[in-house]
Each structure stands twice: as C-alpha cells, then as structure tokens.
Design a protein around this motif. Structure first.
Motif, mmCIF file in Angstrom:
data_model
loop_
_atom_site.group_PDB
_atom_site.id
_atom_site.type_symbol
_atom_site.label_atom_id
_atom_site.label_comp_id
_atom_site.label_asym_id
_atom_site.label_seq_id
_atom_site.Cartn_x
_atom_site.Cartn_y
_atom_site.Cartn_z
ATOM 1 N N UNK A 27 0.824 -1.213 0.000
ATOM 2 C CA UNK A 27 0.000 0.000 0.000
ATOM 3 C C UNK A 27 0.852 1.254 0.000
ATOM 4 N N UNK A 28 1.943 1.229 0.764
ATOM 5 C CA UNK A 28 2.862 2.373 0.779
ATOM 6 C C UNK A 28 3.487 2.572 -0.598
ATOM 7 N N UNK A 29 3.831 1.475 -1.279
ATOM 8 C CA UNK A 29 4.416 1.560 -2.615
ATOM 9 C C UNK A 29 3.431 2.207 -3.580
ATOM 10 N N UNK A 30 2.149 1.790 -3.533
ATOM 11 C CA UNK A 30 1.119 2.417 -4.377
ATOM 12 C C UNK A 30 1.092 3.928 -4.138
ATOM 13 N N UNK A 31 1.048 4.329 -2.869
ATOM 14 C CA UNK A 31 0.894 5.754 -2.537
ATOM 15 C C UNK A 31 2.156 6.573 -2.775
ATOM 16 N N UNK A 32 3.297 6.041 -2.400
ATOM 17 C CA UNK A 32 4.530 6.824 -2.408
ATOM 18 C C UNK A 32 5.340 6.709 -3.696
ATOM 19 N N UNK A 33 5.168 5.615 -4.448
ATOM 20 C CA UNK A 33 5.977 5.404 -5.649
ATOM 21 C C UNK A 33 5.102 5.376 -6.907
ATOM 22 N N UNK A 34 4.130 4.452 -6.938
ATOM 23 C CA UNK A 34 3.349 4.278 -8.160
ATOM 24 C C UNK A 34 2.479 5.487 -8.483
#
Length: 154
Positions: A27-34
């Motif tokens: 979820x953090x990857x979706x919000x912060x990177x993707x």
C-alpha cells in the motif's frame, strides 16, 4: 462472496515492480511510488491493476514481487524504471472487494480457499490480479477502497 465468471480482454500495461514483504508496504508503494509516477507520466484516470507475481505462501518475504500496473495505449513508451507488459485476457472469476489493505489478504484467502474449490473451476497459468476502476478512490478517514479480485480459471 459475490463472484461472477466473465471473459476479460487482454490489456497492455505499464508497470512498476515492488519487491519485499507482502502487506502494508505494498500500500505504501502504491501511494509513495506508483501514484506519483502515474501522475508524472500523465496516466491518471485509467484502470489500474495489482499483480502478485509470486505466491506469498511459498515465497520468502524479501523475494516477493508485486507489479503495480496502469492501462496504456498502443505505442506508449515508458521511461525507466517502468516496464511494459500485457495482462492476458480470457475467462476469470471476479469477486467484488470493499475494505482496507489489511483486509485484502483474507479476501484472497477466502476466494482461493473456499470459493474456488467449491466452484468446480480450476485456476490456470495466467496471472491473477486486483483491478481498480479508473475513478478509484480510498476514503482517507477509514482507508476503505473498492476493487475486483480476478482469478484466471478454466
């Protein structure tokens, strides 16, 4: 669990790969990177997909891979680190999900562990994925979102 079996078309996507433990970090990857990459690339307002490349039950947490994808038009050329792929079409069992990121593993578990065996269908070799609508939104107060869980079946 509300499931329908439908045919989905093949979809061309651009994606970024997450590698690491499944769970909240995705979820953090979706919000912060993707999401920032998607906006910078001008690809917002499109259907997105989350593809678990590995089975978290049999893959070491540090080796687990998950692709965050967005639909693209033919001829789209991504800049690194984004890559291109095609999600194959065909017959899928599709379940509606509404909840938080912490609840999605249990929903997948019910789908694979209860619904699929009772359905008489079998999973095939195509990838399974989460499909998020173009107007996807998460409630900032509760963290609740909606998507479809899609299992490739034969």
């Amino acid at each position: 669990m509300d499931v329908k079996v439908i045919d989905l078309p093949a979809v061309s996507v651009a994606y970024l790969r997450y590698k690491g433990p499944p769970g909240a970090a995705i979820g953090d990857f979706w919000l912060e990177v993707f999401s920032p990459w998607q906006q910078a690339a001008g690809l917002q307002g499109r259907t997105t997909y989350g593809v678990g490349v590995d089975d978290p039950a049999t893959t070491a947490p540090e080796e687990y891979r998950y692709d965050t994808c967005v639909e693209i038009e033919p001829g789209y050329r991504p800049q690194a680190p984004a890559r291109l792929a095609e999600l194959p079409g065909g017959r899928f069992a599709v379940a509606s999900f509404s909840g938080t990121g912490e609840q999605i593993p249990a929903a997948w578990g019910e789908f694979f562990g209860q619904w699929l065996p009772a359905s008489g269908l079998q999973m095939d070799a195509r990838p399974c994925f989460e499909r998020y609508p173009a107007d996807y939104a998460m409630d900032p107060a509760t963290g609740v979102f909606a998507c479809e869980l899609c299992i490739s079946v034969k």
